[in-house]
Write a protein that holds these residues in place. Structure first.
Motif, PDB file in Angstrom:
ATOM      1  N   ASP A   1      -6.752 -11.445   1.421  1.00 56.60           N
ATOM      2  CA  ASP A   1      -6.544 -11.707  -0.009  1.00 56.60           C
ATOM      3  C   ASP A   1      -7.470 -10.909  -0.915  1.00 56.60           C
ATOM      4  N   THR A   2      -8.466 -10.236  -0.349  1.00 56.76           N
ATOM      5  CA  THR A   2      -9.356  -9.415  -1.183  1.00 56.76           C
ATOM      6  C   THR A   2      -9.041  -7.925  -1.082  1.00 56.76           C
ATOM      7  N   LEU A   3      -8.071  -7.557  -0.248  1.00 53.42           N
ATOM      8  CA  LEU A   3      -7.723  -6.143  -0.130  1.00 53.42           C
ATOM      9  C   LEU A   3      -7.023  -5.666  -1.401  1.00 53.42           C
ATOM     10  N   PRO A   4      -7.322  -4.454  -1.847  1.00 54.39           N
ATOM     11  CA  PRO A   4      -6.595  -3.931  -3.001  1.00 54.39           C
ATOM     12  C   PRO A   4      -5.130  -3.688  -2.642  1.00 54.39           C
ATOM     13  N   ALA A   5      -4.225  -4.093  -3.509  1.00 53.93           N
ATOM     14  CA  ALA A   5      -2.793  -3.910  -3.270  1.00 53.93           C
ATOM     15  C   ALA A   5      -2.389  -2.509  -3.693  1.00 53.93           C
ATOM     16  N   GLU A   6      -2.897  -1.538  -2.957  1.00 49.50           N
ATOM     17  CA  GLU A   6      -2.621  -0.136  -3.257  1.00 49.50           C
ATOM     18  C   GLU A   6      -2.866   0.704  -2.007  1.00 49.50           C
ATOM     19  N   GLY A   7      -2.326   1.908  -2.002  1.00 48.56           N
ATOM     20  CA  GLY A   7      -2.568   2.822  -0.893  1.00 48.56           C
ATOM     21  C   GLY A   7      -1.984   2.321   0.419  1.00 48.56           C
ATOM     22  N   ILE A   8      -2.714   2.606   1.502  1.00 50.80           N
ATOM     23  CA  ILE A   8      -2.252   2.304   2.850  1.00 50.80           C
ATOM     24  C   ILE A   8      -3.296   1.481   3.593  1.00 50.80           C
ATOM     25  N   VAL A   9      -2.828   0.498   4.349  1.00 52.29           N
ATOM     26  CA  VAL A   9      -3.677  -0.166   5.331  1.00 52.29           C
ATOM     27  C   VAL A   9      -3.029   0.035   6.702  1.00 52.29           C
TER      28      VAL A   9
ATOM     29  N   ARG B   1       1.668 -10.295  -0.750  1.00 58.22           N
ATOM     30  CA  ARG B   1       0.882  -9.563  -1.748  1.00 58.22           C
ATOM     31  C   ARG B   1       1.553  -8.248  -2.153  1.00 58.22           C
ATOM     32  N   GLY B   2       2.779  -8.038  -1.668  1.00 54.50           N
ATOM     33  CA  GLY B   2       3.551  -6.874  -2.099  1.00 54.50           C
ATOM     34  C   GLY B   2       3.535  -5.692  -1.158  1.00 54.50           C
ATOM     35  N   PHE B   3       2.896  -5.817  -0.005  1.00 54.38           N
ATOM     36  CA  PHE B   3       2.841  -4.703   0.933  1.00 54.38           C
ATOM     37  C   PHE B   3       4.190  -4.500   1.625  1.00 54.38           C
ATOM     38  N   HIS B   4       4.568  -3.239   1.767  1.00 52.93           N
ATOM     39  CA  HIS B   4       5.744  -2.867   2.563  1.00 52.93           C
ATOM     40  C   HIS B   4       5.251  -2.676   3.990  1.00 52.93           C
ATOM     41  N   THR B   5       5.700  -3.512   4.917  1.00 53.82           N
ATOM     42  CA  THR B   5       5.186  -3.489   6.286  1.00 53.82           C
ATOM     43  C   THR B   5       6.137  -2.712   7.190  1.00 53.82           C
ATOM     44  N   VAL B   6       5.646  -1.614   7.730  1.00 54.81           N
ATOM     45  CA  VAL B   6       6.454  -0.724   8.564  1.00 54.81           C
ATOM     46  C   VAL B   6       5.828  -0.645   9.950  1.00 54.81           C
ATOM     47  N   GLY B   7       6.528  -1.155  10.953  1.00 49.04           N
ATOM     48  CA  GLY B   7       6.053  -1.099  12.321  1.00 49.04           C
ATOM     49  C   GLY B   7       6.441   0.208  12.981  1.00 49.04           C
ATOM     50  N   LEU B   8       5.616   0.661  13.894  1.00 51.26           N
ATOM     51  CA  LEU B   8       5.876   1.901  14.622  1.00 51.26           C
ATOM     52  C   LEU B   8       6.074   1.564  16.093  1.00 51.26           C
ATOM     53  N   ASP B   9       7.274   1.884  16.621  1.00 49.41           N
ATOM     54  CA  ASP B   9       7.594   1.529  17.996  1.00 49.41           C
ATOM     55  C   ASP B   9       8.650   2.510  18.513  1.00 49.41           C
ATOM     56  N   SER B  10       8.549   2.860  19.787  1.00 51.63           N
ATOM     57  CA  SER B  10       9.492   3.817  20.376  1.00 51.63           C
ATOM     58  C   SER B  10      10.921   3.297  20.355  1.00 51.63           C
ATOM     59  N   GLU B  11      11.082   1.963  20.251  1.00 50.82           N
ATOM     60  CA  GLU B  11      12.413   1.357  20.198  1.00 50.82           C
ATOM     61  C   GLU B  11      12.849   1.051  18.763  1.00 50.82           C
TER      62      GLU B  11
ATOM     63  N   ARG C   1       7.136   2.490   0.237  1.00 52.99           N
ATOM     64  CA  ARG C   1       6.572   2.271  -1.094  1.00 52.99           C
ATOM     65  C   ARG C   1       5.134   1.766  -0.950  1.00 52.99           C
ATOM     66  N   GLU C   2       4.414   1.900  -2.031  1.00 54.51           N
ATOM     67  CA  GLU C   2       3.014   1.475  -2.088  1.00 54.51           C
ATOM     68  C   GLU C   2       2.927   0.078  -2.710  1.00 54.51           C
TER      69      GLU C   2
ATOM     70  N   ALA D   1       1.578   8.903   3.818  1.00 57.84           N
ATOM     71  CA  ALA D   1       0.838   9.406   2.654  1.00 57.84           C
ATOM     72  C   ALA D   1       1.661  10.431   1.881  1.00 57.84           C
ATOM     73  N   SER D   2       2.448  11.233   2.586  1.00 59.25           N
ATOM     74  CA  SER D   2       3.303  12.226   1.916  1.00 59.25           C
ATOM     75  C   SER D   2       4.378  11.538   1.087  1.00 59.25           C
ATOM     76  N   LYS D   3       5.003  10.510   1.651  1.00 59.78           N
ATOM     77  CA  LYS D   3       6.064   9.794   0.935  1.00 59.78           C
ATOM     78  C   LYS D   3       5.529   9.062  -0.289  1.00 59.78           C
ATOM     79  N   LEU D   4       4.274   8.629  -0.211  1.00 55.88           N
ATOM     80  CA  LEU D   4       3.668   7.918  -1.347  1.00 55.88           C
ATOM     81  C   LEU D   4       3.032   8.880  -2.350  1.00 55.88           C
ATOM     82  N   GLY D   5       3.050  10.169  -2.051  1.00 56.67           N
ATOM     83  CA  GLY D   5       2.464  11.154  -2.952  1.00 56.67           C
ATOM     84  C   GLY D   5       0.948  11.169  -2.905  1.00 56.67           C
ATOM     85  N   LEU D   6       0.365  10.703  -1.793  1.00 54.89           N
ATOM     86  CA  LEU D   6      -1.102  10.664  -1.668  1.00 54.89           C
ATOM     87  C   LEU D   6      -1.668  11.964  -1.122  1.00 54.89           C
ATOM     88  N   VAL D   7      -0.822  12.815  -0.555  1.00 55.90           N
ATOM     89  CA  VAL D   7      -1.229  14.142  -0.112  1.00 55.90           C
ATOM     90  C   VAL D   7      -0.285  15.161  -0.714  1.00 55.90           C
TER      91      VAL D   7
END
Length: 280
Positions: free
Chosen positions: A123-131, A201-211, A222-223, A273-279
């Motif tokens: 609950d104290t993490l900033p709702a921005e960027g990437i975690v 808190r508004g985070f878009h949660t994207v899992g990474l898995d071979s399946e 989205r950020e 980061a590329s999709k969010l325009g951070l790089v």
């Protein structure tokens, strides 16, 4: 074996009268050198070794250094580079530092015992960027490498579980090459619950898995973004997969279709980061 397991309690061989014999005779407090006692560290002690790990800890005002051990060459280099030790270093031989570590550890003449860094909560993490969210990745080398990549991409935090994750000390800190001082660790008891809190808190949660059902490069992100990584072999646990907004895969063009989790992490970070325009 953890770093703490390498600190066996000292069993003194005492002469009649109670005085330690031979090599167990240690100098009193305040001795200038040779008093590097091999002892078990306190349960919450963070062990840092290696040039980058220790010097970035010394530069971090949030890090409390309890003890600092340095060889003469390392102390000379600290002075040449104008790095303030913050605590009076104890000058020791290289083999005395090596005796506290695993045989393959490269300490570069520096070892520090420190307090853990203050840990934020979901609950104290900033709702921005990437975690980054790590689902039972237990290899400290992999987590250290992920941490280093996270620092390079300005990741806001790494979320991991209290169980089935490596201690934030020793090998992990060395593998992170100082990034432990730059990226906060959030330790949770239940990962699915933590993901749910991130989503609330508004985070878009994207899992990474071979399946995964989609190619990560094709996922609209989205950020703020939470990238969720699973352990090699097992991947994401079922409840973790079900809690993510989307589970995606990395499609590789070569004959080998899977990557080491730390390599997958840096690729996922670059795509995100590329999709969010951070790089650029």
């Amino acid at each position: 074996m953890t770093e703490r397991d390498r600190y066996p309690k000292r069993q003194d061989q005492r002469r009649p009268g109670g005085k330690p014999a031979g090599k167990d005779r240690w100098p009193r407090k305040g001795a200038q050198r040779g008093s590097f006692r091999r002892e078990r560290a306190a349960d919450d002690t963070v062990i840092l070794y290696g040039w980058h790990s220790v010097t970035l800890a010394l530069a971090n005002p949030k890090r409390t250094i309890r003890k600092l051990y340095a060889t003469e060459n390392a102390l000379r280099r600290l002075m040449e580079e104008n790095i303030a030790p913050r605590v009076a270093p104890e000058i020791v031989r290289p083999d005395q530092i090596a005796a506290k570590l695993s045989p393959d550890a490269v300490h570069q003449g520096l070892l520090a015992e420190a307090d853990p860094l203050p840990a934020p909560t979901i609950d104290t993490l900033p709702a921005e960027g990437i975690v980054l969210v790590l689902d039972q990745i237990t290899d400290p080398h992999n987590v250290g490498a992920i941490l280093r990549s996270a620092a390079a991409f300005a990741v806001k935090a790494i979320v991991t579980t209290a169980r089935h994750s490596p201690e934030v000390t020793g090998v992990l800190a060395k593998s992170a090459s100082g990034a432990l001082e730059l990226v906060p660790f959030v330790t949770v008891q239940n990962l699915a619950r933590a993901l749910t809190e991130l989503k609330q808190r508004g985070f878009h949660t994207v899992g990474l898995d071979s399946e995964g059902s989609e190619n990560l490069n094709a996922v609209a992100m989205r950020e703020p973004l939470a990238l969720v990584l699973g352990a090699e072999g097992k991947g994401l646990r079922q409840l973790t997969r079900e809690t993510c907004d989307v589970v995606a895969r990395l499609d590789m063009p070569g004959e080998i279709k899977s990557l080491n989790v730390s390599n997958a992490a840096v690729l996922a970070l670059y795509i995100g980061a590329s999709k969010l325009g951070l790089v650029r």
